[in-house]
Design a protein around this motif. Sequence first.
Motif, PDB file in Angstrom:
ATOM      1  N   ALA A   1       0.827  -1.209   0.000  1.00 35.38           N
ATOM      2  CA  ALA A   1       0.000   0.000   0.000  1.00 35.38           C
ATOM      3  C   ALA A   1       0.860   1.258   0.000  1.00 35.38           C
ATOM      4  O   ALA A   1       0.410   2.293   0.435  1.00 35.38           O
ATOM      5  CB  ALA A   1      -0.926   0.004   1.211  1.00 35.38           C
ATOM      6  N   TYR A   2       2.098   1.168  -0.493  1.00 39.03           N
ATOM      7  CA  TYR A   2       2.948   2.352  -0.490  1.00 39.03           C
ATOM      8  C   TYR A   2       2.450   3.363  -1.520  1.00 39.03           C
ATOM      9  O   TYR A   2       1.879   3.008  -2.549  1.00 39.03           O
ATOM     10  CB  TYR A   2       4.408   1.981  -0.756  1.00 39.03           C
ATOM     11  N   THR A   3       2.666   4.629  -1.219  1.00 37.68           N
ATOM     12  CA  THR A   3       2.232   5.729  -2.072  1.00 37.68           C
ATOM     13  C   THR A   3       3.446   6.398  -2.706  1.00 37.68           C
ATOM     14  O   THR A   3       4.593   6.002  -2.468  1.00 37.68           O
ATOM     15  CB  THR A   3       1.444   6.757  -1.254  1.00 37.68           C
ATOM     16  N   MET A   4       3.215   7.445  -3.502  1.00 42.15           N
ATOM     17  CA  MET A   4       4.322   8.143  -4.149  1.00 42.15           C
ATOM     18  C   MET A   4       5.297   8.744  -3.136  1.00 42.15           C
ATOM     19  O   MET A   4       6.513   8.630  -3.316  1.00 42.15           O
ATOM     20  CB  MET A   4       3.777   9.207  -5.108  1.00 42.15           C
ATOM     21  N   PRO A   5       4.839   9.411  -2.063  1.00 41.21           N
ATOM     22  CA  PRO A   5       5.813   9.904  -1.080  1.00 41.21           C
ATOM     23  C   PRO A   5       6.650   8.801  -0.449  1.00 41.21           C
ATOM     24  O   PRO A   5       7.855   8.978  -0.240  1.00 41.21           O
ATOM     25  CB  PRO A   5       4.924  10.605  -0.038  1.00 41.21           C
ATOM     26  N   VAL A   6       6.041   7.647  -0.147  1.00 38.21           N
ATOM     27  CA  VAL A   6       6.802   6.536   0.423  1.00 38.21           C
ATOM     28  C   VAL A   6       7.807   6.020  -0.596  1.00 38.21           C
ATOM     29  O   VAL A   6       8.964   5.708  -0.262  1.00 38.21           O
ATOM     30  CB  VAL A   6       5.857   5.407   0.880  1.00 38.21           C
ATOM     31  N   ALA A   7       7.403   5.938  -1.874  1.00 39.32           N
ATOM     32  CA  ALA A   7       8.321   5.496  -2.926  1.00 39.32           C
ATOM     33  C   ALA A   7       9.496   6.459  -3.056  1.00 39.32           C
ATOM     34  O   ALA A   7      10.646   6.035  -3.221  1.00 39.32           O
ATOM     35  CB  ALA A   7       7.570   5.391  -4.254  1.00 39.32           C
ATOM     36  N   ILE A   8       9.230   7.757  -2.983  1.00 37.99           N
ATOM     37  CA  ILE A   8      10.311   8.757  -3.073  1.00 37.99           C
ATOM     38  C   ILE A   8      11.291   8.572  -1.926  1.00 37.99           C
ATOM     39  O   ILE A   8      12.518   8.612  -2.116  1.00 37.99           O
ATOM     40  CB  ILE A   8       9.723  10.176  -3.074  1.00 37.99           C
ATOM     41  N   GLU A   9      10.769   8.357  -0.705  1.00 41.47           N
ATOM     42  CA  GLU A   9      11.660   8.190   0.442  1.00 41.47           C
ATOM     43  C   GLU A   9      12.543   6.955   0.281  1.00 41.47           C
ATOM     44  O   GLU A   9      13.722   6.977   0.635  1.00 41.47           O
ATOM     45  CB  GLU A   9      10.807   8.083   1.716  1.00 41.47           C
ATOM     46  N   ARG A  10      11.999   5.893  -0.290  1.00 45.37           N
ATOM     47  CA  ARG A  10      12.790   4.678  -0.474  1.00 45.37           C
ATOM     48  C   ARG A  10      13.808   4.856  -1.595  1.00 45.37           C
ATOM     49  O   ARG A  10      14.913   4.303  -1.529  1.00 45.37           O
ATOM     50  CB  ARG A  10      11.868   3.493  -0.755  1.00 45.37           C
ATOM     51  N   PHE A  11      13.461   5.618  -2.637  1.00 44.40           N
ATOM     52  CA  PHE A  11      14.416   5.884  -3.709  1.00 44.40           C
ATOM     53  C   PHE A  11      15.539   6.801  -3.243  1.00 44.40           C
ATOM     54  O   PHE A  11      16.698   6.610  -3.610  1.00 44.40           O
ATOM     55  CB  PHE A  11      13.703   6.520  -4.914  1.00 44.40           C
TER      56      PHE A  11
ATOM     57  N   LEU B   1      19.586   9.398  -6.152  1.00 44.58           N
ATOM     58  CA  LEU B   1      18.858  10.668  -6.200  1.00 44.58           C
ATOM     59  C   LEU B   1      18.081  10.812  -7.494  1.00 44.58           C
ATOM     60  O   LEU B   1      16.961  11.327  -7.495  1.00 44.58           O
ATOM     61  CB  LEU B   1      19.836  11.835  -6.030  1.00 44.58           C
ATOM     62  N   GLY B   2      18.663  10.389  -8.621  1.00 42.24           N
ATOM     63  CA  GLY B   2      18.010  10.580  -9.916  1.00 42.24           C
ATOM     64  C   GLY B   2      16.608  10.019  -9.969  1.00 42.24           C
ATOM     65  O   GLY B   2      15.650  10.746 -10.288  1.00 42.24           O
ATOM     66  N   PRO B   3      16.402   8.718  -9.666  1.00 41.26           N
ATOM     67  CA  PRO B   3      15.037   8.188  -9.661  1.00 41.26           C
ATOM     68  C   PRO B   3      14.126   8.876  -8.653  1.00 41.26           C
ATOM     69  O   PRO B   3      12.925   9.010  -8.898  1.00 41.26           O
ATOM     70  CB  PRO B   3      15.256   6.711  -9.301  1.00 41.26           C
ATOM     71  N   ALA B   4      14.686   9.327  -7.516  1.00 40.10           N
ATOM     72  CA  ALA B   4      13.863  10.038  -6.529  1.00 40.10           C
ATOM     73  C   ALA B   4      13.351  11.346  -7.107  1.00 40.10           C
ATOM     74  O   ALA B   4      12.190  11.718  -6.906  1.00 40.10           O
ATOM     75  CB  ALA B   4      14.668  10.288  -5.258  1.00 40.10           C
ATOM     76  N   THR B   5      14.220  12.089  -7.838  1.00 37.54           N
ATOM     77  CA  THR B   5      13.770  13.346  -8.447  1.00 37.54           C
ATOM     78  C   THR B   5      12.752  13.073  -9.545  1.00 37.54           C
ATOM     79  O   THR B   5      11.771  13.814  -9.691  1.00 37.54           O
ATOM     80  CB  THR B   5      14.965  14.125  -9.018  1.00 37.54           C
ATOM     81  N   ALA B   6      12.960  12.008 -10.317  1.00 38.31           N
ATOM     82  CA  ALA B   6      11.982  11.666 -11.359  1.00 38.31           C
ATOM     83  C   ALA B   6      10.643  11.319 -10.737  1.00 38.31           C
ATOM     84  O   ALA B   6       9.585  11.741 -11.225  1.00 38.31           O
ATOM     85  CB  ALA B   6      12.507  10.507 -12.206  1.00 38.31           C
ATOM     86  N   MET B   7      10.670  10.554  -9.632  1.00 38.30           N
ATOM     87  CA  MET B   7       9.422  10.216  -8.949  1.00 38.30           C
ATOM     88  C   MET B   7       8.791  11.465  -8.355  1.00 38.30           C
ATOM     89  O   MET B   7       7.557  11.592  -8.308  1.00 38.30           O
ATOM     90  CB  MET B   7       9.705   9.187  -7.850  1.00 38.30           C
ATOM     91  N   GLY B   8       9.613  12.413  -7.891  1.00 38.04           N
ATOM     92  CA  GLY B   8       9.088  13.673  -7.381  1.00 38.04           C
ATOM     93  C   GLY B   8       8.373  14.462  -8.463  1.00 38.04           C
ATOM     94  O   GLY B   8       7.327  15.074  -8.222  1.00 38.04           O
ATOM     95  N   VAL B   9       8.915  14.449  -9.677  1.00 37.82           N
ATOM     96  CA  VAL B   9       8.258  15.138 -10.795  1.00 37.82           C
ATOM     97  C   VAL B   9       6.947  14.450 -11.136  1.00 37.82           C
ATOM     98  O   VAL B   9       5.933  15.108 -11.428  1.00 37.82           O
ATOM     99  CB  VAL B   9       9.196  15.180 -12.022  1.00 37.82           C
ATOM    100  N   VAL B  10       6.938  13.114 -11.096  1.00 36.59           N
ATOM    101  CA  VAL B  10       5.687  12.376 -11.330  1.00 36.59           C
ATOM    102  C   VAL B  10       4.638  12.780 -10.295  1.00 36.59           C
ATOM    103  O   VAL B  10       3.468  13.023 -10.629  1.00 36.59           O
ATOM    104  CB  VAL B  10       5.940  10.858 -11.276  1.00 36.59           C
ATOM    105  N   LEU B  11       5.044  12.872  -9.029  1.00 40.29           N
ATOM    106  CA  LEU B  11       4.116  13.291  -7.973  1.00 40.29           C
ATOM    107  C   LEU B  11       3.603  14.698  -8.240  1.00 40.29           C
ATOM    108  O   LEU B  11       2.404  14.976  -8.076  1.00 40.29           O
ATOM    109  CB  LEU B  11       4.820  13.231  -6.619  1.00 40.29           C
ATOM    110  N   LEU B  12       4.493  15.601  -8.664  1.00 45.61           N
ATOM    111  CA  LEU B  12       4.089  16.978  -8.954  1.00 45.61           C
ATOM    112  C   LEU B  12       3.080  17.013 -10.094  1.00 45.61           C
ATOM    113  O   LEU B  12       2.065  17.725 -10.037  1.00 45.61           O
ATOM    114  CB  LEU B  12       5.328  17.813  -9.300  1.00 45.61           C
TER     115      LEU B  12
END
Length: 603
Positions: free
Chosen positions: A557-567, A572-583
Amino acid sequence: MTDAREGSGRDARRRTIRGVERHALAGLAAATIGVLAVVFYYPVGTVLVESVVVDGVVTLGVFAEILRDPFYFGELARLLRGESPPTVVRDLLGPDRRLGIVGFTAYQAALSTIASVALGVPAAYLLARFEFPGRRTLRSLTILPFVLPSIMVAVGFVATFGRNGTLNTALGAVGLGPVELMFTLEAIVIAHAFYNAPLVARVTTAAWESVDARAVETARSLGASPLRAFRDVVAPQITPAVLMGAALTFVFTFGTFPIVLALGGFQLATVEVFVYRLVRDLNYGEAAALAIIELVISLAILLAYLRYEARHTVRSRGVRTLPRRPIRPPVWTPRELLPRVGLGAYAVVAAVVFLAPIGSMLLASVTGGDGGLTLDHYRFLAERQRTGAAFQVQPWPAVRNSLLFAAGALLVALPMGVVVAVLTTRRYRGRKLVDAVAMAPLAVSGIIVGLGLLRGLVFGVEIAGWRITVAGALAIVAAHAVAGYPFVVRTVAPGLEGLDRSLVESARALGASRSRVVSDIELPLVWPGVVAGAAFVVAISMGEFSATVVLATGADAYTMPVAIERFIGRRLGPATAMGVVLLVVTSLSFVVIDRLGGEYDGL
């Protein structure tokens, strides 16, 4: 005979409909109270019980151990262990003092509050005292901290202030050495200022715009200098607002979690982070006691401010606001130049603090290790989605869960918020108590709600021999709804308060029930507030991290913020990409809500 039976049937249906309309509002109110009791008060009560009941025996032993433990309270713990107060005070003021987890949490919250006020008050001065193109837009952007997920902002700060971030890249371009800010207290304080300085600016701007210009003119006519007039007339009227922003900032940063977890880690752990660590270690009793201590400290700060406000707030009637000055005066004099030079310097600092993190995140998501543009980080997310193992975080489930949880939270929080707004805008005895009880979720951190739901509904509750459990996804929706519905109340209630009561009275005089008046007259008139409340709920659900990371542990049941924290802990690169997806997903959700609201207005 047939006509008579049909007429009788129609009359019965009308009576039934009227009965439902008459009791609909009361029924919705009862349902709202029931939902709050189940998904908020019961879980929080569970945390309280966990902290005082050990092996079936009521005891304050866990609290006593925490209060006497230097690990938590540093030098102050020695007072409760019977040591001499002068000796403790001397050591507390010394260079080798120990603050403990609670002391450090208060220390970083105090520094964050100072930084937020230092950045927020100049912004309020700019917005309240100067006229310039885009002023209203800039004021609207002070709502930014309530719609940006904190973990996404943390990624932006890593991209800005990290070893290979944009700040060090810019410094290297001019021949200066790198600045090491990551995993430092300074990074945490700056990130907290990003979130809370706009809040300070918003409340202070409103107070500054309420200052009566006639009082200032009277002081000047009596010979007071501009500085003296500000000190004696303006400052007393804006001080309560500044202190309100400071008090809220301290409470928010005292209960900080995602920012510290991402930018400080466990080496700079706050109370909230350590509660999360205790939960992960299955030490629920100590986690519950520490969470209750945190809640008591936060409520004490808010109570102290409210007592101050009741005694010192200056109230004005018939206010004529201070005129705003043009940002570019017709004649440049030293008196006009000095404040504008100061505002120019402030604009540079504000650009680094407020704009650089989001811009850096966007840039880092399309930049490779050699500094060139690339889409490798987004390809990594796509590859992870295609081939990722079951235990790995995958992008699509995170996006899907975030959307589903936001939709579920909206379905629960929006009617709850509207019902509470209606109840708290009616004049009756005990209204303030109802308002305080309904707004309690604003004062309780997500980690406490998450822990209570985990120990209560998720683990199961036994009632009359039946064990009732709530799945992790439903528990997350409940936590998101509890976090979001107070914002619906705060956006809908002012509109209801400002309605012309003659419209309501006329409808009631014509025989409309109370619920019919609400649905047919009041809600259509305050529909923009309802849409704004819906947007808040979606934004808060999309960005909620504290309760989600507790409830999503060990589940899919993880969400985008949880995925960003794990990345972010790995690359850092995938975390920033996931952050853009969240935005992007959050922005699209806002557009959909806005369009739906617009369609309703056209009916």
